[in-house]
Scaffold this motif. Structure first.
Motif: not given
Lengths: 290, 336
Positions: A122-134
């Motif tokens: 869940f934590v990683m998926d949430s992280f993944y939602t944000l664009p890498r650049l941002v």
């Protein structure tokens, strides 16, 4: 010793089984990356990349300066070549940091399962939602402009993708009979993870690393372009592009054109390398259907 | 056990909230835990300790971490994201004043880019040969080209060397436009100001092209792979045997089945679209949200950076939700 290394390389890269196209792509990628590495590390550039020469500002591409000169009269060709060193260093370092952190985490999460796995996913998926650049932008903004800090920012932004791959491979492997057999014969969890599962996680991670290095070169350039990269006058493609943008109306296209081409070529090289490695290293895709 | 579409939507909405809470919390703690004193960064190294103390007081940074965290959530729930350090204005107002421009850019680029991707993907899968090779090269090249470099090259080519389009900005300074909704295109249409409309469209052309190339490249590759797989299925052979025209087979029968992974990718790619937007707005000096993020980072305007992050998370969450719902609508299997 030499024969052992030879045997290892032979086992990893089944040279005889490769098709001509795969051989060409593999050799070409490694060769081009190697040449750039060699030239930039030994400072074999035709000019000093940071040497200012105000008499030769914005001189167009010529025999003396094949890529022209920038707003301070610095040789663009030398800067592009020297920029490789920075890009590959930051990209490779960030991949190492990420892999060291998220691969074990992903393996443990996938193997142990249960609440821990659900929480981490869940934590990683949430992280993944944000664009890498941002994400990288935010961290670079907080940490400051320096080579290692950039690498750290990119590494943190890359954690979710490595975690996902390590976890999903672990999940698929742990149900297989040989793991069951290992467990039944009393092999400890630690040993199963380190010996049996890591053996399967290894190849996708190598492939992902090659692909991610290409992406990270691009990401580093984006950070540089947004003013969060390495401080000038260190030659870095993104920062050079940001400087060239300020002089865009001067008509000196070469100062902007060539650093970008370097980014494209290297992103492409690592993309190709990653895809070829995926074919070469993965015994399942290697197996001929007929 | 099947879910009705309504229940499915409610479930998705319920799931998206903890996710948004988590991301905003991560951003909050990252901004507090990582080294660097924001007050010192804003005032510079020579600032007196008293001045630093006063600014930290003003920003609420000297409170304990958990109080700051609670304050932030109270603020978010009240729609108050704090005040910008640079202008002193409300963060939310700053963001909302920039939002319409970003939306115009994003919607134009994202929608046209994805339509182009679908056409390209379908045609490359169907024709093969040289067309396929060119299409595939386009998508790989589009993946490797830095979006900001692409924008700069377009500027150099079509604004500097052949001056057709303006170099930067949204509207020429001499043109007056009454701001009604904040959307430049919409405003010029509502007020019937066609000079302004043409001027705005000329300003948007290059950024749009940049975004369209960038979005279409990657998605066309995904769609091509799916189309090839679908075109080999038995029901397509049946359709061919029935004597249906090629276009109907490709765009009606095959596309419907190939589009689901593409929509999923579109949802995931939306985050990437935001990244492209930030870079494109910076290249073309377009005063949207991406440019605002860039400016607020340069000014070390902490509340504004945090507010923008909250906003981006919210937008990404909403879009991925909408796409999930669209998927469930198209493909009932997803709901079960």
């Amino acid at each position: 010793m030499v024969s052992e290394v030879q045997a290892l390389v032979k086992r990893l890269i089944p040279w005889e089984e490769l098709t001509g196209k795969e051989k060409v792509v593999l050799v070409a990628c490694l060769l081009l990356i190697g040449i750039q590495l060699f030239v930039s590390i030994l400072n074999l550039t035709p000019y000093d990349p940071t040497k200012v020469n105000l008499d030769e500002r914005f001189s167009p591409p010529s025999i003396a300066h094949i890529f022209g000169t920038d707003h301070l009269g610095r040789d663009v060709f030398s800067r592009v070549l020297a920029g490789f060193k920075i890009s590959i260093y930051v990209a490779a370092l960030s991949v190492l940091i990420t892999a060291a952190f998220s691969v074990p985490l992903g393996m443990i999460s996938g193997y142990v399962g249960g609440f821990l796995d659900r929480f981490l996913t869940f934590v990683m998926d949430s992280f993944y939602t944000l664009p890498r650049l941002v994400l990288a932008l935010l961290i670079a903004f907080l940490l400051g402009r320096a080579l290692h800090l950039n690498a750290l920012a990119i590494a943190v932004a890359t954690i979710p993708s490595f975690f996902r791959v390590a976890r999903s491979v672990t999940l698929s492997v742990k149900e297989r009979t040989f793991i069951e057999a290992a467990r039944a014969s009393g092999v400890s969890t630690k040993r199963i993870l380190l010996k049996h599962i890591s053996y399967h996680v290894r190849i996708p991670i190598v492939v992902l690393s090659a692909l991610t290095i290409g992406d990270s070169i691009y990401l580093l350039a984006s950070l540089g372009f947004l003013g969060l990269g390495v401080e000038p006058p260190t030659p870095e493609w993104g920062t050079d592009l940001a400087t060239a943008r300020e002089f865009i109306t001067s008509g000196a296209w070469w100062a902007a054109f060539f650093p970008g081409v370097a980014i494209i070529i290297n992103t492409f090289l690592f993309l190709m390398l990653g895809e070829t490695l995926n074919i070469i290293l993965n015994p399942l895709t290697r197996e001929k259907p007929y | 056990m099947g879910l009705s579409l309504r229940k499915y939507i409610l479930l998705r909405v319920a799931l998206i909230i903890p996710m948004a809470v988590l991301i905003i919390s991560i951003v909050f703690f990252l901004m507090r835990i990582l080294p660097g004193n924001p007050a010192l960064a804003i005032l510079g190294e020579e600032a007196t300790p008293e001045a630093v103390e006063a600014l930290m007081e003003k920003m609420g940074l000297n409170k304990p971490l958990h109080e700051q965290y609670i304050d932030m959530w109270i603020g978010i729930l009240q729609g108050n994201l704090g005040n910008s350090l640079r202008t002193g204005g409300l963060v939310l107002e700053e963001i909302l004043s920039r939002l319409p421009i970003s939306l115009e850019l994003l919607l134009g680029g994202y929608i046209i880019g994805n339509i182009l991707a679908i056409l390209l993907g379908a045609e490359t899968a169907r024709r093969g040969g040289l067309f396929d090779l060119v299409g595939r090269s386009y998508s790989i090249l589009g993946y490797c080209i830095p979006v900001f470099w692409l924008g700069m090259m377009l500027q150099i080519a079509f604004s500097v060397n052949i001056p057709i389009f303006p170099v930067q900005g949204v509207i020429s300074p001499m043109i007056q436009l009454k701001r009604i909704t904040g959307f430049y295109i919409l405003d010029s249409i509502i007020s019937g100001n066609f000079d302004a409309l043409i001027d705005v469209l000329a300003h948007y052309t290059l950024p749009w092209i940049t975004l369209i190339i960038w979005y279409s490249a990657v998605n066309s590759r995904v769609l091509r792979a799916d189309m090839i797989e679908v075109l080999n299925r038995p029901f397509i052979i049946t359709a061919v045997a029935k004597g249906l025209p090629d276009n109907v087979i490709v765009y009606k029968h095959a596309l419907k089945n190939a589009i689901i992974p593409v929509l999923t990718i579109m949802g995931l790619q939306f985050a990437r679209a935001i990244a492209g937007l930030i870079l494109t707005e910076t290249v073309f000096n377009i005063p949207g949200m991406g440019r605002l993020l860039y400016e607020s980072i340069l000014d070390r305007d902490y509340p504004l950076v945090q507010g923008l992050m909250v906003f981006f998370v919210a937008i990404i969450a909403i879009v991925s939700l909408l796409i999930d719902i669209a998927l469930a609508y198209i493909d009932p299997r997803i709901r079960y």
